[in-house]
Scaffold this motif. Structure first.
Motif, PDB file in Angstrom:
ATOM      1  N   LEU A   4       0.853  -1.185   0.000  1.00 11.71           N
ATOM      2  CA  LEU A   4       0.000   0.000   0.000  1.00 11.71           C
ATOM      3  C   LEU A   4       0.894   1.243   0.000  1.00 11.71           C
ATOM      4  O   LEU A   4       1.867   1.303   0.757  1.00 11.71           O
ATOM      5  N   VAL A   5       0.556   2.210  -0.808  1.00  7.32           N
ATOM      6  CA  VAL A   5       1.355   3.429  -0.905  1.00  7.32           C
ATOM      7  C   VAL A   5       0.461   4.634  -0.673  1.00  7.32           C
ATOM      8  O   VAL A   5      -0.492   4.862  -1.427  1.00  7.32           O
ATOM      9  N   GLU A   6       0.754   5.383   0.391  1.00  6.73           N
ATOM     10  CA  GLU A   6      -0.007   6.597   0.688  1.00  6.73           C
ATOM     11  C   GLU A   6       0.611   7.795  -0.019  1.00  6.73           C
ATOM     12  O   GLU A   6       1.812   7.856  -0.252  1.00  6.73           O
ATOM     13  N   SER A   7      -0.234   8.767  -0.294  1.00  4.77           N
ATOM     14  CA  SER A   7       0.224  10.041  -0.833  1.00  4.77           C
ATOM     15  C   SER A   7      -0.765  11.120  -0.431  1.00  4.77           C
ATOM     16  O   SER A   7      -1.881  10.819  -0.002  1.00  4.77           O
ATOM     17  N   GLY A   8      -0.336  12.365  -0.562  1.00  5.52           N
ATOM     18  CA  GLY A   8      -1.240  13.482  -0.343  1.00  5.52           C
ATOM     19  C   GLY A   8      -1.089  14.194   0.982  1.00  5.52           C
ATOM     20  O   GLY A   8      -1.814  15.156   1.248  1.00  5.52           O
ATOM     21  N   GLY A   9      -0.180  13.748   1.827  1.00  8.50           N
ATOM     22  CA  GLY A   9       0.021  14.458   3.077  1.00  8.50           C
ATOM     23  C   GLY A   9       0.683  15.805   2.857  1.00  8.50           C
ATOM     24  O   GLY A   9       1.042  16.166   1.741  1.00  8.50           O
ATOM     25  N   GLY A  15      -8.888  24.817   9.413  1.00  5.89           N
ATOM     26  CA  GLY A  15     -10.001  25.099   8.518  1.00  5.89           C
ATOM     27  C   GLY A  15      -9.756  24.681   7.083  1.00  5.89           C
ATOM     28  O   GLY A  15     -10.681  24.702   6.267  1.00  5.89           O
ATOM     29  N   GLY A  16      -8.519  24.285   6.779  1.00  9.20           N
ATOM     30  CA  GLY A  16      -8.170  23.881   5.426  1.00  9.20           C
ATOM     31  C   GLY A  16      -8.521  22.436   5.127  1.00  9.20           C
ATOM     32  O   GLY A  16      -9.138  21.740   5.952  1.00  9.20           O
ATOM     33  N   SER A  17      -8.103  21.982   3.953  1.00  7.71           N
ATOM     34  CA  SER A  17      -8.438  20.638   3.485  1.00  7.71           C
ATOM     35  C   SER A  17      -7.214  19.950   2.903  1.00  7.71           C
ATOM     36  O   SER A  17      -6.318  20.594   2.361  1.00  7.71           O
ATOM     37  N   LEU A  18      -7.200  18.639   3.032  1.00  2.00           N
ATOM     38  CA  LEU A  18      -6.228  17.785   2.387  1.00  2.00           C
ATOM     39  C   LEU A  18      -6.921  16.508   1.948  1.00  2.00           C
ATOM     40  O   LEU A  18      -7.926  16.099   2.558  1.00  2.00           O
ATOM     41  N   ARG A  19      -6.371  15.869   0.930  1.00  2.00           N
ATOM     42  CA  ARG A  19      -6.897  14.593   0.469  1.00  2.00           C
ATOM     43  C   ARG A  19      -5.762  13.586   0.435  1.00  2.00           C
ATOM     44  O   ARG A  19      -4.749  13.812  -0.225  1.00  2.00           O
ATOM     45  N   LEU A  20      -5.942  12.486   1.158  1.00  2.00           N
ATOM     46  CA  LEU A  20      -4.963  11.404   1.186  1.00  2.00           C
ATOM     47  C   LEU A  20      -5.423  10.274   0.275  1.00  2.00           C
ATOM     48  O   LEU A  20      -6.620   9.994   0.190  1.00  2.00           O
ATOM     49  N   SER A  21      -4.470   9.642  -0.369  1.00  2.00           N
ATOM     50  CA  SER A  21      -4.775   8.487  -1.211  1.00  2.00           C
ATOM     51  C   SER A  21      -3.927   7.296  -0.802  1.00  2.00           C
ATOM     52  O   SER A  21      -2.800   7.455  -0.333  1.00  2.00           O
ATOM     53  N   CYS A  22      -4.479   6.119  -0.999  1.00  4.45           N
ATOM     54  CA  CYS A  22      -3.808   4.855  -0.681  1.00  4.45           C
ATOM     55  C   CYS A  22      -3.971   3.959  -1.899  1.00  4.45           C
ATOM     56  O   CYS A  22      -5.097   3.620  -2.256  1.00  4.45           O
TER      57      CYS A  22
END
Length: 124
Positions: A4-9, A15-22
């Motif tokens: 499994l490889v995470e990305s997006g940190g 109040g902001g946003s982030l999107r993580l992917s696996c």
């Protein structure tokens, strides 16, 4: 083992946003329970969101702010994080467990396949 490889940190302001992917190319994640876990400095790894054939689970602190999902082809699971707070800071890990042997709990001990983790920092 399922790679499994995470990305997006990264960094965000409160109040902001982030999107993580696996991502994985080894299996169809549709046959797995997939979880996102957070580990803050000095704290245990906490299950914050899980998705499986049975549905989704969120820990109370992220309900209404985070959304877990996976794509239809079973290669990627995501965690959309909105209205971030400083207490969301930590290393985020995705994990997977074959559904029929999972055990049904969004806890680290029930998952045997882990990504390497990605840092999320929320600060002004």
């Amino acid at each position: 083992q399922v790679p499994l490889v995470e990305s997006g940190g990264g960094s965000a302001q409160p109040g902001g946003s982030l999107r993580l992917s696996c991502a994985t190319s080894a299996v169809d994640l549709g046959y797995y329970a997939v979880g996102w876990f957070r580990q803050a400095p000095g704290k245990e790894r906490e299950g914050i969101a899980c998705i499986s054939r049975s549905g989704t689970y969120y820990t109370d602190s992220v309900k209404g702010r985070f959304t877990i999902s996976r794509n239809n082809v079973g290669t990627t699971a995501s965690l959309e994080m909105n209205n971030l707070r400083p207490e969301d800071t930590g290393v985020y890990y995705c994990a997977a467990a074959f559904f029929t042997s999972w055990g049904g709990h969004c806890k680290a001990g029930y998952f045997g396949n882990w990504g390497q983790g990605t840092q999320v920092t929320v600060a002004s």
